[in-house]
Design a protein around this motif. Structure first.
Motif, PDB file in Angstrom:
ATOM      1  N   GLY A 124       0.848  -1.185   0.000  1.00 36.89           N
ATOM      2  CA  GLY A 124       0.000   0.000   0.000  1.00 36.89           C
ATOM      3  C   GLY A 124       0.879   1.228   0.000  1.00 36.89           C
ATOM      4  N   HIS A 125       0.290   2.375   0.172  1.00 38.64           N
ATOM      5  CA  HIS A 125       1.061   3.607   0.276  1.00 38.64           C
ATOM      6  C   HIS A 125       0.649   4.298   1.559  1.00 38.64           C
ATOM      7  N   ARG A 126       1.582   4.272   2.522  1.00 34.65           N
ATOM      8  CA  ARG A 126       1.242   4.679   3.888  1.00 34.65           C
ATOM      9  C   ARG A 126       1.461   6.168   4.080  1.00 34.65           C
ATOM     10  N   VAL A 174       1.262  10.194   1.667  1.00 34.85           N
ATOM     11  CA  VAL A 174       1.143  10.822   0.352  1.00 34.85           C
ATOM     12  C   VAL A 174       2.512  11.336  -0.068  1.00 34.85           C
ATOM     13  N   ASP A 175       2.719  11.431  -1.376  1.00 38.62           N
ATOM     14  CA  ASP A 175       3.956  11.986  -1.905  1.00 38.62           C
ATOM     15  C   ASP A 175       3.672  13.369  -2.478  1.00 38.62           C
ATOM     16  N   LEU A 176       4.418  14.342  -1.997  1.00 42.52           N
ATOM     17  CA  LEU A 176       4.241  15.722  -2.425  1.00 42.52           C
ATOM     18  C   LEU A 176       5.432  16.146  -3.273  1.00 42.52           C
ATOM     19  N   SER A 203      13.898   9.015  -2.280  1.00 37.09           N
ATOM     20  CA  SER A 203      12.650   9.577  -2.793  1.00 37.09           C
ATOM     21  C   SER A 203      11.732   8.481  -3.319  1.00 37.09           C
ATOM     22  N   HIS A 204      10.454   8.571  -2.998  1.00 38.97           N
ATOM     23  CA  HIS A 204       9.464   7.657  -3.559  1.00 38.97           C
ATOM     24  C   HIS A 204       9.191   7.973  -5.023  1.00 38.97           C
ATOM     25  N   CYS A 205       9.682   9.103  -5.486  1.00 37.58           N
ATOM     26  CA  CYS A 205       9.371   9.563  -6.837  1.00 37.58           C
ATOM     27  C   CYS A 205      10.632   9.631  -7.687  1.00 37.58           C
ATOM     28  N   LEU A 239       8.332  14.637  -1.146  1.00 40.54           N
ATOM     29  CA  LEU A 239       8.241  14.387   0.292  1.00 40.54           C
ATOM     30  C   LEU A 239       7.175  13.327   0.541  1.00 40.54           C
ATOM     31  N   HIS A 240       7.590  12.251   1.214  1.00 44.53           N
ATOM     32  CA  HIS A 240       6.599  11.279   1.671  1.00 44.53           C
ATOM     33  C   HIS A 240       6.132  11.740   3.046  1.00 44.53           C
ATOM     34  N   TRP A 241       4.833  12.014   3.139  1.00 43.64           N
ATOM     35  CA  TRP A 241       4.246  12.586   4.351  1.00 43.64           C
ATOM     36  C   TRP A 241       3.254  11.593   4.911  1.00 43.64           C
TER      37      TRP A 241
HETATM   38 ZN   LIG Z   1       5.423   7.789  -0.543  1.00 49.33          ZN
END
Ligand SMILES: [Zn+2]
Length: 191
Positions: free
Chosen positions: A57-59, A61-63, A129-131, A137-139
């Motif tokens: 899953g994605h725990r 959000v990525d900004l 980075s998730h991106c 930013l993974h928040w």
């Molecule tokens: Zn993320």
């Protein structure tokens, strides 16, 4: 059958008194926070709660951001983690019964620091980075071991509360490939 009606009439004042004594219901309302990046960033990947505590899953959000950009705490609180974790920098800020997490970043705060809402807690890093290759930013936002949608803190998440843990996999949009992220299996250990 008048007895139940009479009973209700007899009990109603007591019920109302209890409700009044309890005061306004505030426990279910989300705290109001600020975006961790400024100006308001694009959301690259939304919250996708795992179907089990260890499931994919994605725990958070990525900004979208840029390397070196300042990261702000969404809510005031106490820093409970600041430093490297599994190869990337992480900051965790506790706010009573919930805590927000920020990564990857180079922390500019220390454990035990008290921070106000919007305080700079570090600068965004590219490593982890998730991106990747882009910076983001993974928040995250947690209550206990339950992941919450941090966008709720800025009024951008779903208004209705949904169950976070389900027996069935979370439904995805038709035709959309399952979102796989480098940290699918990542979870906080001691926070
Ligand atoms: Zn993320």
């Amino acid at each position: 059958m008048r007895l139940p009606i009479l009973l209700v009439r007899a009990l109603l004042p007591g019920v109302l008194l209890v409700l009044l004594a309890a005061g306004p219901a505030t426990g279910d309302e989300d705290p109001v926070g600020v975006w961790p990046l400024r100006p308001q960033p694009d959301v690259i990947a939304h919250f996708d709660p795992p179907s089990s505590p260890y499931g994919p899953g994605h725990r958070g959000v990525d900004l979208a951001g840029r390397s070196g950009q300042r990261v702000h705490t969404a809510l005031g609180g106490t820093v409970t983690y600041a430093g490297p974790l599994a190869g990337r920098g992480v900051v965790v800020v506790s706010h009573g019964d919930t805590r927000t997490t920020y990564e990857p970043l180079s922390a500019s705060v220390s454990v035990g620091d008290t921070v106000d809402q919007g305080t700079v807690i570090g600068t965004l890093q590219l490593v982890g980075s998730h991106c990747a290759p882009r910076a983001c930013l993974h928040w995250g936002w947690l209550r206990g071991e339950t992941y919450l949608d941090p966008l709720r803190l800025v009024g951008a998440g779903p208004v209705r509360l949904l169950p976070l843990w389900r027996d069935e996999p979370v439904a995805r949009s038709p035709g959309r490939a399952p979102l796989r992220l480098p940290y699918d299996t990542w979870r906080p250990l001691a926070w």
